[in-house]
Motif scaffolding. Structure first.
Motif, PDB file in Angstrom:
ATOM      1  N   PRO A  40      41.089  41.603  40.507  1.00 42.62           N
ATOM      2  CA  PRO A  40      40.573  41.785  40.189  1.00 42.62           C
ATOM      3  C   PRO A  40      39.116  42.027  40.090  1.00 42.62           C
ATOM      4  N   ILE A  41      38.132  42.941  40.441  1.00 43.42           N
ATOM      5  CA  ILE A  41      36.783  42.417  40.617  1.00 43.42           C
ATOM      6  C   ILE A  41      35.770  42.991  38.918  1.00 43.42           C
ATOM      7  N   VAL A  42      36.193  44.007  38.189  1.00 42.58           N
ATOM      8  CA  VAL A  42      35.527  43.906  37.797  1.00 42.58           C
ATOM      9  C   VAL A  42      36.751  44.547  35.884  1.00 42.58           C
ATOM     10  N   THR A  43      36.139  43.599  35.039  1.00 42.18           N
ATOM     11  CA  THR A  43      36.619  43.816  33.916  1.00 42.18           C
ATOM     12  C   THR A  43      35.939  43.723  32.750  1.00 42.18           C
ATOM     13  N   PHE A  44      35.786  45.243  32.119  1.00 43.98           N
ATOM     14  CA  PHE A  44      34.814  45.469  30.996  1.00 43.98           C
ATOM     15  C   PHE A  44      35.692  44.998  29.435  1.00 43.98           C
ATOM     16  N   TYR A  45      35.101  44.626  28.843  1.00 41.49           N
ATOM     17  CA  TYR A  45      34.907  44.782  27.660  1.00 41.49           C
ATOM     18  C   TYR A  45      33.633  45.524  26.283  1.00 41.49           C
ATOM     19  N   ASP A  46      34.768  46.604  25.587  1.00 42.09           N
ATOM     20  CA  ASP A  46      33.111  47.053  24.694  1.00 42.09           C
ATOM     21  C   ASP A  46      34.129  46.742  22.971  1.00 42.09           C
ATOM     22  N   ASP A  47      33.074  46.061  22.207  1.00 40.81           N
ATOM     23  CA  ASP A  47      33.910  45.812  21.051  1.00 40.81           C
ATOM     24  C   ASP A  47      33.897  46.200  20.407  1.00 40.81           C
ATOM     25  N   ALA A  48      32.220  47.143  19.986  1.00 48.71           N
ATOM     26  CA  ALA A  48      32.757  48.213  19.253  1.00 48.71           C
ATOM     27  C   ALA A  48      34.096  49.117  19.106  1.00 48.71           C
ATOM     28  N   SER A  49      34.810  49.865  20.404  1.00 47.29           N
ATOM     29  CA  SER A  49      35.893  50.479  20.543  1.00 47.29           C
ATOM     30  C   SER A  49      37.074  49.902  20.277  1.00 47.29           C
ATOM     31  N   GLY A 206      25.083  30.071  42.437  1.00 47.26           N
ATOM     32  CA  GLY A 206      26.449  29.933  42.950  1.00 47.26           C
ATOM     33  C   GLY A 206      27.292  30.588  42.859  1.00 47.26           C
ATOM     34  N   LEU A 207      27.323  31.816  43.299  1.00 44.09           N
ATOM     35  CA  LEU A 207      28.262  31.890  43.339  1.00 44.09           C
ATOM     36  C   LEU A 207      29.332  32.092  44.749  1.00 44.09           C
ATOM     37  N   ALA A 208      30.542  31.549  44.399  1.00 38.82           N
ATOM     38  CA  ALA A 208      31.509  31.822  45.550  1.00 38.82           C
ATOM     39  C   ALA A 208      32.339  33.038  46.187  1.00 38.82           C
ATOM     40  N   PRO A 209      33.329  33.180  46.728  1.00 44.19           N
ATOM     41  CA  PRO A 209      34.687  33.375  46.193  1.00 44.19           C
ATOM     42  C   PRO A 209      35.568  33.068  45.353  1.00 44.19           C
ATOM     43  N   GLY A 210      36.312  33.964  44.434  1.00 42.66           N
ATOM     44  CA  GLY A 210      36.867  33.151  43.010  1.00 42.66           C
ATOM     45  C   GLY A 210      36.325  32.922  41.842  1.00 42.66           C
ATOM     46  N   SER A 211      35.025  33.027  41.934  1.00 42.43           N
ATOM     47  CA  SER A 211      34.052  32.483  40.951  1.00 42.43           C
ATOM     48  C   SER A 211      34.845  33.871  40.049  1.00 42.43           C
ATOM     49  N   ARG A 212      34.323  34.107  38.797  1.00 33.54           N
ATOM     50  CA  ARG A 212      34.320  34.783  37.477  1.00 33.54           C
ATOM     51  C   ARG A 212      32.686  34.938  36.325  1.00 33.54           C
ATOM     52  N   VAL A 213      32.475  35.882  36.481  1.00 32.64           N
ATOM     53  CA  VAL A 213      30.964  36.053  35.465  1.00 32.64           C
ATOM     54  C   VAL A 213      31.305  37.157  34.833  1.00 32.64           C
ATOM     55  N   LEU A 214      30.440  36.630  34.278  1.00 33.66           N
ATOM     56  CA  LEU A 214      30.421  37.226  32.737  1.00 33.66           C
ATOM     57  C   LEU A 214      29.238  37.083  32.043  1.00 33.66           C
ATOM     58  N   SER A 215      28.753  38.491  31.849  1.00 36.32           N
ATOM     59  CA  SER A 215      27.096  39.479  31.901  1.00 36.32           C
ATOM     60  C   SER A 215      27.765  40.262  30.224  1.00 36.32           C
ATOM     61  N   THR A 216      26.329  39.568  29.821  1.00 38.13           N
ATOM     62  CA  THR A 216      25.927  40.614  28.123  1.00 38.13           C
ATOM     63  C   THR A 216      24.890  41.222  29.207  1.00 38.13           C
ATOM     64  N   LEU A 217      24.542  41.553  29.742  1.00 35.55           N
ATOM     65  CA  LEU A 217      22.790  42.042  30.401  1.00 35.55           C
ATOM     66  C   LEU A 217      22.511  43.535  30.785  1.00 35.55           C
ATOM     67  N   LEU A 230      25.638  43.566  41.520  1.00 31.55           N
ATOM     68  CA  LEU A 230      25.440  43.265  42.974  1.00 31.55           C
ATOM     69  C   LEU A 230      26.087  41.304  43.466  1.00 31.55           C
ATOM     70  N   ALA A 231      25.886  40.777  42.586  1.00 34.61           N
ATOM     71  CA  ALA A 231      25.611  39.580  43.396  1.00 34.61           C
ATOM     72  C   ALA A 231      27.549  38.559  43.258  1.00 34.61           C
ATOM     73  N   PRO A 232      28.267  39.018  42.218  1.00 38.12           N
ATOM     74  CA  PRO A 232      29.254  38.755  42.867  1.00 38.12           C
ATOM     75  C   PRO A 232      30.516  39.848  43.310  1.00 38.12           C
ATOM     76  N   VAL A 262      36.252  32.273  33.231  1.00 36.69           N
ATOM     77  CA  VAL A 262      34.588  32.294  33.235  1.00 36.69           C
ATOM     78  C   VAL A 262      34.457  31.877  33.973  1.00 36.69           C
ATOM     79  N   THR A 263      33.356  31.308  35.163  1.00 36.87           N
ATOM     80  CA  THR A 263      33.186  30.138  35.845  1.00 36.87           C
ATOM     81  C   THR A 263      31.739  30.434  35.689  1.00 36.87           C
TER      82      THR A 263
END
Length: 267
Positions: A40-49, A206-217, A230-232, A262-263
């Motif tokens: 997996p590379i991108v997981t997306f949530y839309d909390d409105a839908s 501090g990202l590395a292979p296997g890191s899991r990033v959660l972003s709301t930006l 881009l960084a992930p 998430v890391t």
């Protein structure tokens, strides 16, 4: 001075020392594809839908290839063209950005459509996108990439046009890493600068292979673009994009972060 301001100055281009020898942002995706196409590379949530979408590297690459073929063949986009990208942080936005970079199109985040060669718009910015003198593509941003119930006049519906496109993409001309690839935060960055910036930002975070990033930006700043895509990608990590999410500190985000392993969190 922010990272993107340094790059935009033209006198300080960081060396490319990571990312599998990548020279353009599209190269970062190709490097990931070579390492582990099934992860997996991108997981997306839309909390409105209530939408949740998860894309593997292979699936993301397939969407990017189809979209790049749409750009190059149907929309006649060419290296050096400017695309006004009027989209939120979304899984389909990631696809469009990587498709632009695969063709050599300069992605202008929140750019003026009247000054662009083509415009890509979500449902909330159609009036602004209609000012583009070139091709206009509309994304409904509905669950599962569904079509518009009624196509906006003067636009192509991305969900209608993309399925018939080819699953492999070959640019008519090699993408020049020294040409503009991204306009963001008032800066114009070349493909090489975007790629080097992504690699440096991954190290800073501090990202590395296997890191899991959660972003709301959002994606309309360098901070949001690098944290949420881009960084992930440069680090061989993966990202969980959250739209219409609860504010920072809400227990629901903590629960999601735990469920998604998430890391790193941003936003």
């Amino acid at each position: 001075m922010s990272q993107n301001e340094t790059f935009a100055g033209g006198n300080s281009q960081p060396p490319l020392g990571a990312g599998g020898g990548a020279q353009t942002p599209a190269d970062l995706l190709r490097s990931s594809l070579e390492v582990d196409p099934a992860r997996p590379i991108v997981t997306f949530y839309d909390d409105a839908s209530g939408e949740r979408v998860e894309l593997s590297v292979k699936t993301l690459d397939n969407w990017v290839a189809k979209t790049a073929n749409l750009l190059q063949d149907d929309l006649s986009a060419a290296p050096g063209d400017r695309a006004a990208v009027l989209l939120p942080a979304h899984w389909q936005t990631a696809i469009w950005l990587l498709a632009c970079w695969s063709v050599g199109v300069n992605a202008c985040m929140g750019g003026d459509p009247a000054e662009a060669d083509l415009a890509v718009s979500g449902p909330d910015t159609l009036d602004a996108a209609a000012e583009c003198p070139g091709e206009r593509v509309a994304l409904a941003l509905r669950p599962l990439g569904a079509r518009f119930p009624q196509l906006p006049p003067g636009f192509l519906d991305y969900a209608t046009e993309v399925p018939a496109q080819g699953d492999r993409f070959v640019p008519y001309a090699p993408v020049d890493p020294d040409r503009p690839a991204l306009e963001i935060d008032g800066a114009v960055l070349t493909g090489a600068q975007v790629t080097a910036g992504a690699i440096e930002r991954a190290a800073e975070l501090g990202l590395a292979p296997g890191s899991r990033v959660l972003s709301t930006l959002p994606f309309d700043t360098w901070e949001g673009m690098t944290a949420g895509l881009l960084a992930p990608l440069a680090a061989g990590a993966s990202v969980v994009l959250c739209r219409h999410s609860a504010p920072a500190g809400d227990p629901s985000l903590d629960e999601r972060a735990a469920a998604e392993r998430v890391t790193h969190r941003f936003g």
